[in-house]
Scaffold this active site. Structure first.
Site, mmCIF file in Angstrom:
data_model
loop_
_atom_site.group_PDB
_atom_site.id
_atom_site.type_symbol
_atom_site.label_atom_id
_atom_site.label_comp_id
_atom_site.label_asym_id
_atom_site.label_seq_id
_atom_site.Cartn_x
_atom_site.Cartn_y
_atom_site.Cartn_z
ATOM 1 N N HIS A 76 -9.706 -74.594 8.637
ATOM 2 C CA HIS A 76 -9.279 -73.132 8.484
ATOM 3 C C HIS A 76 -9.357 -71.743 8.872
ATOM 4 C CE1 HIS A 76 -8.175 -70.594 4.385
ATOM 5 N NE2 HIS A 76 -7.511 -71.028 4.982
ATOM 6 N N GLU B 291 -13.534 -72.143 8.425
ATOM 7 C CA GLU B 291 -13.900 -72.746 7.882
ATOM 8 C C GLU B 291 -14.592 -74.434 8.180
ATOM 9 O OE1 GLU B 291 -14.082 -71.139 3.084
ATOM 10 O OE2 GLU B 291 -11.964 -72.018 4.052
HETATM 11 N N1 CAA Z 1 -1.944 -60.082 17.943
HETATM 12 C C1 CAA Z 1 -2.699 -59.000 18.975
HETATM 13 N N2 CAA Z 1 -3.482 -58.006 17.991
HETATM 14 C C2 CAA Z 1 -3.177 -57.684 17.018
HETATM 15 C C3 CAA Z 1 -2.302 -58.753 15.596
HETATM 16 C C4 CAA Z 1 -1.976 -59.568 16.420
HETATM 17 N N3 CAA Z 1 -1.269 -60.831 15.378
HETATM 18 N N4 CAA Z 1 -2.090 -58.099 14.419
HETATM 19 C C5 CAA Z 1 -2.536 -56.296 14.670
HETATM 20 N N5 CAA Z 1 -3.408 -56.194 16.051
HETATM 21 C C6 CAA Z 1 -3.983 -54.795 15.980
HETATM 22 C C7 CAA Z 1 -3.141 -54.017 16.473
HETATM 23 O O1 CAA Z 1 -2.566 -54.186 18.141
HETATM 24 C C8 CAA Z 1 -4.168 -53.156 16.615
HETATM 25 O O2 CAA Z 1 -4.633 -52.599 17.996
HETATM 26 P P1 CAA Z 1 -4.651 -51.049 17.898
HETATM 27 O O3 CAA Z 1 -5.665 -51.224 16.700
HETATM 28 O O4 CAA Z 1 -6.047 -51.068 19.278
HETATM 29 O O5 CAA Z 1 -4.102 -50.098 18.187
HETATM 30 C C9 CAA Z 1 -4.742 -53.257 15.470
HETATM 31 O O6 CAA Z 1 -4.709 -54.755 15.568
HETATM 32 C C10 CAA Z 1 -5.167 -52.730 14.002
HETATM 33 O O7 CAA Z 1 -3.743 -53.344 14.014
HETATM 34 P P2 CAA Z 1 -2.394 -52.223 12.765
HETATM 35 O O8 CAA Z 1 -2.529 -51.054 13.192
HETATM 36 O O9 CAA Z 1 -1.075 -52.879 12.909
HETATM 37 O O10 CAA Z 1 -2.795 -52.447 11.142
HETATM 38 P P3 CAA Z 1 -4.051 -52.613 10.562
HETATM 39 O O11 CAA Z 1 -4.913 -51.101 10.925
HETATM 40 O O12 CAA Z 1 -4.251 -52.620 9.195
HETATM 41 O O13 CAA Z 1 -4.566 -53.555 11.270
HETATM 42 C C11 CAA Z 1 -5.214 -56.285 10.584
HETATM 43 C C12 CAA Z 1 -4.571 -55.168 10.656
HETATM 44 C C13 CAA Z 1 -5.852 -56.272 11.696
HETATM 45 C C14 CAA Z 1 -5.106 -57.163 10.030
HETATM 46 C C15 CAA Z 1 -6.458 -55.625 9.458
HETATM 47 O O14 CAA Z 1 -5.916 -54.723 8.624
HETATM 48 C C16 CAA Z 1 -7.518 -56.276 8.636
HETATM 49 O O15 CAA Z 1 -8.477 -57.048 8.782
HETATM 50 N N6 CAA Z 1 -6.855 -57.047 7.347
HETATM 51 C C17 CAA Z 1 -7.600 -58.064 6.749
HETATM 52 C C18 CAA Z 1 -7.529 -59.385 6.888
HETATM 53 C C19 CAA Z 1 -7.696 -60.115 6.061
HETATM 54 O O16 CAA Z 1 -8.750 -60.124 5.299
HETATM 55 N N7 CAA Z 1 -7.534 -61.674 6.997
HETATM 56 C C20 CAA Z 1 -7.641 -62.744 5.779
HETATM 57 C C21 CAA Z 1 -7.193 -62.965 5.213
HETATM 58 S S1 CAA Z 1 -7.396 -64.199 4.206
HETATM 59 C C22 CAA Z 1 -6.649 -65.806 5.022
HETATM 60 O O17 CAA Z 1 -6.059 -65.685 5.535
HETATM 61 C C23 CAA Z 1 -7.269 -67.117 4.033
HETATM 62 C C24 CAA Z 1 -6.239 -67.658 3.112
HETATM 63 O O18 CAA Z 1 -6.222 -69.217 3.641
HETATM 64 C C25 CAA Z 1 -4.750 -67.018 2.667
#
Ligand code: CAA
Length: 288
Positions: free
Chosen positions: A143, A155
């Site tokens: 996961h 996971e």
């Molecule tokens: N590939 C490469 N780089 C990426 C990217 C991707 N797909 N997505 C975002 N980035 C980079 C951006 O370019 C940006 O870089 P800089 O800071 O250097 O400019 C950085 O990551 C931050 O992105 P954003 O500015 O677009 O947006 P953000 O600050 O909100 O960050 C995020 C995005 C990293 C997703 C952050 O908000 C985060 O960690 N959010 C929480 C995500 C989370 O909790 N995920 C788990 C969910 S639970 C799950 O997935 C399980 C399930 O089964 C449901």
């Protein structure tokens, strides 16, 4: 431990494209990425290119590495072509037990006898999914978290018949992909992360539904009060409300009725307000 050279990722959506990318970019595996419509594959490849370009602009990878990564990913509509030479199949199709079982049964018939199969399900029973194949001992949960390119955790979930060797191989593959792993010893719905996350997201929905606080204040409260990178309502949009509803329904059915999804989650899903993937949910993503 089994040696893995080629990986097949089934599904090129939000999770599938990211898993295929990490497998090719970080672990340098040859990867086939299979989906059922050309437009889904095109969209998956577009997201991969977009993500690689972001890494390249930040000098995390070079242009050569970006192109080499792309050359290792082989999109295809043909299941046989995707899985025939694969040493490991990672299933990442929609979070629906019937769809997953039918895709897994088809892949199982066409794959080599010793190929491992892992499901990226966020909540469905690994033992149940394994029963759609003739290799439950070579089957487990793997996961990833959204976005797989950035989130460091995998996971690994043991099904009722999973062998230790399968778990060890998947742990090794995850490490090669640059991930940290945790082992979920018992096949229990939602595993560790979603057992904790989904009730929290559901409570955020309940706060909106009951009119207790507005969207921006709920997200502000949790980003500032708990230091989450994004608030729960934005995270719901990010994950997809339909996916969250499916996970909540599994928790409710398999563990306890107390996990019953908020009516607002069902209503927004029915209205197609699924978040980022449809352009609208709690936020307007078309503007971004
Ligand atoms: N590939 C490469 N780089 C990426 C990217 C991707 N797909 N997505 C975002 N980035 C980079 C951006 O370019 C940006 O870089 P800089 O800071 O250097 O400019 C950085 O990551 C931050 O992105 P954003 O500015 O677009 O947006 P953000 O600050 O909100 O960050 C995020 C995005 C990293 C997703 C952050 O908000 C985060 O960690 N959010 C929480 C995500 C989370 O909790 N995920 C788990 C969910 S639970 C799950 O997935 C399980 C399930 O089964 C449901």
């Amino acid at each position: 431990m089994k040696e893995i050279r080629r990986i097949a990722v089934l599904g090129s959506g939000l999770m599938g494209h990211g898993i295929a990318q990490v497998a090719a970019q970080v672990a340098k595996y040859e990867v086939s990425m299979r989906d059922i419509k050309q437009e889904f594959l095109d969209n998956g490849m577009r997201m991969i290119k977009n993500s690689l370009q972001r890494f390249q602009k930040k000098d995390i990878i070079s242009e050569t590495e970006m192109n080499q990564t792309l050359s290792r990913i082989h999109p295809t509509l043909d299941m046989k072509k995707a899985v025939a030479d694969a040493d490991l199949i990672i299933e990442a199709v929609p979070e629906n037990v019937q769809i997953k079982k039918s895709v897994l049964a088809e892949a199982d018939k066409l794959a080599k006898k010793d190929t491992l199969i892992a499901s990226n399900t966020s909540s469905i029973s690994i033992t149940d999914l394994a029963s759609a194949t003739n290799r439950p001992e070579k089957f487990c949960g793997m996961h990833f978290f959204n976005p797989p390119q950035l989130m460091r955790l995998v996971e690994i979930i043991r099904g009722a018949k999973t062998l230790d060797e399968t778990i060890a191989t998947i742990a090794d593959v995850s490490k090669k992909m640059g991930k940290e792993t945790v082992i979920v010893k018992k096949d229990s719905a939602g595993f560790v992360v979603n057992r904790i996350l989904i009730p929290a997201l559901n409570e955020a929905l309940n706060l909106v539904w009951e009119g207790i606080a507005d969207r921006d204040d709920i997200d502000k409260a949790i980003t500032l009060g708990l230091n989450w990178p994004m608030g729960p309502l934005k995270l719901l949009d990010y994950l997809g409300l339909d996916t969250t509803l499916s996970i909540a329904e599994v928790l409710q059915k398999e563990i306890d009725p107390k996990y019953s999804p908020c009516p607002l989650l069902r209503q927004m899903t029915r209205a197609g307000l699924l978040g980022r993937k449809t352009g609208k949910g709690f936020y307007d993503w078309e503007k971004k």
